[in-house]
Design a protein around this motif. Sequence first.
Motif, PDB file in Angstrom:
ATOM      1  N   PHE A   1       0.823  -1.212   0.000  1.00  0.00           N
ATOM      2  CA  PHE A   1       0.000   0.000   0.000  1.00  0.00           C
ATOM      3  C   PHE A   1       0.859   1.265   0.000  1.00  0.00           C
ATOM      4  CE2 PHE A   1      -4.587  -0.961   1.512  1.00  0.00           C
ATOM      5  CZ  PHE A   1      -4.631  -2.126   0.770  1.00  0.00           C
ATOM      6  N   SER A   2       2.096   1.159  -0.500  1.00  0.00           N
ATOM      7  CA  SER A   2       3.029   2.287  -0.465  1.00  0.00           C
ATOM      8  C   SER A   2       3.490   2.644  -1.880  1.00  0.00           C
ATOM      9  CB  SER A   2       4.238   1.954   0.419  1.00  0.00           C
ATOM     10  OG  SER A   2       3.851   1.733   1.751  1.00  0.00           O
ATOM     11  N   PRO A   3       2.724   3.484  -2.590  1.00  0.00           N
ATOM     12  CA  PRO A   3       3.104   3.872  -3.953  1.00  0.00           C
ATOM     13  C   PRO A   3       4.489   4.525  -3.978  1.00  0.00           C
ATOM     14  CG  PRO A   3       0.868   4.579  -3.447  1.00  0.00           C
ATOM     15  CD  PRO A   3       1.471   4.114  -2.164  1.00  0.00           C
ATOM     16  N   ASN A   4       5.263   4.199  -5.013  1.00  0.00           N
ATOM     17  CA  ASN A   4       6.613   4.750  -5.166  1.00  0.00           C
ATOM     18  C   ASN A   4       7.524   4.387  -4.000  1.00  0.00           C
ATOM     19  OD1 ASN A   4       5.902   6.123  -7.632  1.00  0.00           O
ATOM     20  ND2 ASN A   4       4.871   7.668  -6.359  1.00  0.00           N
ATOM     21  N   TYR A   5       7.160   3.319  -3.281  1.00  0.00           N
ATOM     22  CA  TYR A   5       7.985   2.773  -2.197  1.00  0.00           C
ATOM     23  C   TYR A   5       8.074   3.714  -0.998  1.00  0.00           C
ATOM     24  CZ  TYR A   5       9.237   0.498  -6.567  1.00  0.00           C
ATOM     25  OH  TYR A   5       9.173  -0.116  -7.802  1.00  0.00           O
TER      26      TYR A   5
ATOM     27  N   THR B   1      10.309  -3.518   5.291  1.00  0.00           N
ATOM     28  CA  THR B   1      10.730  -2.334   4.559  1.00  0.00           C
ATOM     29  C   THR B   1      12.135  -2.586   4.031  1.00  0.00           C
ATOM     30  OG1 THR B   1      11.110   0.057   4.703  1.00  0.00           O
ATOM     31  CG2 THR B   1      11.379  -1.205   6.741  1.00  0.00           C
ATOM     32  N   PHE B   2      12.319  -2.432   2.724  1.00  0.00           N
ATOM     33  CA  PHE B   2      13.549  -2.942   2.117  1.00  0.00           C
ATOM     34  C   PHE B   2      14.716  -1.976   2.242  1.00  0.00           C
ATOM     35  CE2 PHE B   2      11.237  -0.981  -1.415  1.00  0.00           C
ATOM     36  CZ  PHE B   2      12.211  -0.374  -2.200  1.00  0.00           C
ATOM     37  N   ILE B   3      15.886  -2.553   2.483  1.00  0.00           N
ATOM     38  CA  ILE B   3      17.115  -1.803   2.686  1.00  0.00           C
ATOM     39  C   ILE B   3      17.662  -1.314   1.347  1.00  0.00           C
ATOM     40  CG2 ILE B   3      17.606  -3.050   4.810  1.00  0.00           C
ATOM     41  CD1 ILE B   3      19.653  -4.726   3.206  1.00  0.00           C
ATOM     42  N   SER B   4      18.781  -0.597   1.390  1.00  0.00           N
ATOM     43  CA  SER B   4      19.261   0.131   0.209  1.00  0.00           C
ATOM     44  C   SER B   4      20.001  -0.718  -0.814  1.00  0.00           C
ATOM     45  CB  SER B   4      20.166   1.284   0.648  1.00  0.00           C
ATOM     46  OG  SER B   4      21.303   0.803   1.344  1.00  0.00           O
ATOM     47  N   HIS B   5      20.325  -1.957  -0.507  1.00  0.00           N
ATOM     48  CA  HIS B   5      21.003  -2.790  -1.509  1.00  0.00           C
ATOM     49  C   HIS B   5      20.158  -2.893  -2.764  1.00  0.00           C
ATOM     50  CE1 HIS B   5      22.339  -6.662  -3.378  1.00  0.00           C
ATOM     51  NE2 HIS B   5      23.517  -6.081  -3.167  1.00  0.00           N
TER      52      HIS B   5
ATOM     53  N   GLN C   1      10.583  -3.507  10.404  1.00  0.00           N
ATOM     54  CA  GLN C   1      11.207  -4.777  10.042  1.00  0.00           C
ATOM     55  C   GLN C   1      12.038  -4.543   8.788  1.00  0.00           C
ATOM     56  OE1 GLN C   1       9.367  -8.174   7.908  1.00  0.00           O
ATOM     57  NE2 GLN C   1       9.590  -9.267   9.834  1.00  0.00           N
ATOM     58  N   ILE C   2      13.358  -4.603   8.914  1.00  0.00           N
ATOM     59  CA  ILE C   2      14.228  -4.336   7.768  1.00  0.00           C
ATOM     60  C   ILE C   2      14.521  -5.630   7.035  1.00  0.00           C
ATOM     61  CG2 ILE C   2      15.119  -2.177   8.667  1.00  0.00           C
ATOM     62  CD1 ILE C   2      17.575  -3.612   9.681  1.00  0.00           C
ATOM     63  N   TRP C   3      14.621  -5.547   5.686  1.00  0.00           N
ATOM     64  CA  TRP C   3      14.314  -6.710   4.861  1.00  0.00           C
ATOM     65  C   TRP C   3      15.109  -6.710   3.559  1.00  0.00           C
ATOM     66  CZ3 TRP C   3       9.134  -6.588   1.817  1.00  0.00           C
ATOM     67  CH2 TRP C   3       8.751  -7.859   1.392  1.00  0.00           C
ATOM     68  N   HIS C   4      15.592  -7.881   3.187  1.00  0.00           N
ATOM     69  CA  HIS C   4      16.150  -8.132   1.853  1.00  0.00           C
ATOM     70  C   HIS C   4      15.553  -9.452   1.398  1.00  0.00           C
ATOM     71  CE1 HIS C   4      18.833  -8.933  -1.473  1.00  0.00           C
ATOM     72  NE2 HIS C   4      19.601  -7.872  -1.212  1.00  0.00           N
ATOM     73  N   VAL C   5      14.935  -9.481   0.206  1.00  0.00           N
ATOM     74  CA  VAL C   5      14.192 -10.672  -0.217  1.00  0.00           C
ATOM     75  C   VAL C   5      15.070 -11.756  -0.816  1.00  0.00           C
ATOM     76  CG1 VAL C   5      12.111  -9.303  -0.614  1.00  0.00           C
ATOM     77  CG2 VAL C   5      13.616  -9.863  -2.556  1.00  0.00           C
ATOM     78  N   GLY C   6      16.326 -11.425  -1.202  1.00  0.00           N
ATOM     79  CA  GLY C   6      17.181 -12.445  -1.786  1.00  0.00           C
ATOM     80  C   GLY C   6      16.630 -12.988  -3.088  1.00  0.00           C
TER      81      GLY C   6
ATOM     82  N   ARG D   1       5.174  -1.519  -4.598  1.00  0.00           N
ATOM     83  CA  ARG D   1       4.345  -0.812  -3.619  1.00  0.00           C
ATOM     84  C   ARG D   1       4.607  -1.253  -2.177  1.00  0.00           C
ATOM     85  NH1 ARG D   1      -0.330   1.835  -5.374  1.00  0.00           N
ATOM     86  NH2 ARG D   1      -1.474   1.033  -3.577  1.00  0.00           N
ATOM     87  N   VAL D   2       5.826  -1.740  -1.918  1.00  0.00           N
ATOM     88  CA  VAL D   2       6.235  -1.940  -0.529  1.00  0.00           C
ATOM     89  C   VAL D   2       7.190  -0.803  -0.164  1.00  0.00           C
ATOM     90  CG1 VAL D   2       5.952  -4.434  -0.643  1.00  0.00           C
ATOM     91  CG2 VAL D   2       8.193  -3.429  -1.082  1.00  0.00           C
ATOM     92  N   PRO D   3       7.267  -0.418   1.097  1.00  0.00           N
ATOM     93  CA  PRO D   3       8.060   0.755   1.467  1.00  0.00           C
ATOM     94  C   PRO D   3       9.558   0.479   1.542  1.00  0.00           C
ATOM     95  CG  PRO D   3       6.996  -0.149   3.400  1.00  0.00           C
ATOM     96  CD  PRO D   3       6.484  -0.944   2.233  1.00  0.00           C
ATOM     97  N   ALA D   4      10.332   1.486   1.175  1.00  0.00           N
ATOM     98  CA  ALA D   4      11.786   1.477   1.346  1.00  0.00           C
ATOM     99  C   ALA D   4      12.141   2.120   2.673  1.00  0.00           C
ATOM    100  CB  ALA D   4      12.448   2.236   0.206  1.00  0.00           C
TER     101      ALA D   4
END
Length: 371
Positions: free
Chosen positions: A33-37, A63-67, A105-110, A75-78
């Motif tokens: 629900f986060s347009p443009n991350y 929420t995805f990290i900067s890698h 929750q900081i996240w990398h999907v691999g 539409r997921v948040p950075a």
Amino acid sequence: MSNTNSAKLFESFSSGGLTLKNRTVMAPMTRTFSPNYIANNDVAKYYRRRAEGNVGLIITEGTFISHKAANGYERVPAIFGEEALAGWKHVVDEVHAAGGKIVPQIWHVGSVRKAGIGPDKSVPAYSPSGLYKPGAPNGIEMSQADIDEVVASFAQAAVDAKNVGFDGVEVHGAHGYLVDQFFWEGTNQREDGYGGSLENRTRFGVEIVQAIRAAVGEDFPIIFRFSQWKQQDYDAKLCQTPAELTTFLTLLSDAGVDIFHASTRRFWLPEFEGSTLNLAGWTKKITHKPVITVGSVGLDSDFTGEGSMDLGGASNPTGIDGLLTRLNNDEFDLVAIGRALLVDPEWVNKIRDKKEDQIAPFNKEALMKLS
């Protein structure tokens, strides 16, 4: 209506730099629900409503990290960049204004990442061995330089979280995403110091926790979420025995984890034969650190579907006597509520006020009204 004493659920809780008014936790749930991350004003309102509903601690959606390859969904948040961090600061301010506490929750999907996902749609998936699951390649195997870059990105995300006012940080080390792909032998076929033995496979997670701790100091809480199951294989087992779980958890605990978040699909199931303890119960027994339990709390069935993003199926509200019995027995310290709280922001108050009969059911119609 629950007949077991619920007083402990509403006791305050303190661990290091974190103090909560009760022991309820909003589990992290991806919403797209986060347009443009960017976590926008609607996201802030969504989390504020849970804080107003008396949730003790909110853990945000991943929420995805900067890698460059960290994101796997649109539409997921950075949690990097000026605009994204400003969005999260607004979320934090709204939750705090409502008397709540919140961690990202900081996240990398691999290797869960698919081609064509932004922000840079040309970037392939990165993972320990270029595998999505055993025998299923996707993306590229990470070099030592890639590993170092991702570790640094996790640490920077934690620093940024602290700077915008979050009350701690949770590392997503579960559900078959990148950190868990290093843990899981099925996706980690490396022959260097990050592969082979359980100790080696835990090294990547340990280095992330150590880097975060060095970057944020001793008083900023680090929560670590882990799971046995993977979205690629619900029956997977990272640790087959209590001894293996002890090895795994001790390494992470010594690295600097303050609170463990033991993710299961059904909190009431014992983890190993010969004991009624669930995964959270074993984690507390081994580490003596605070532990969050989770898994179909307040609902009569777990989620279904092929991936952790799929919350399909309907579930009805159910009593929490079994959960309260375990909490009262000190098997764990905090209780994370997922889908039940997703569709009913007042879940905590309704449990407290013995109004379980007024809790909303979980179904597709309710899911479409996320607010």
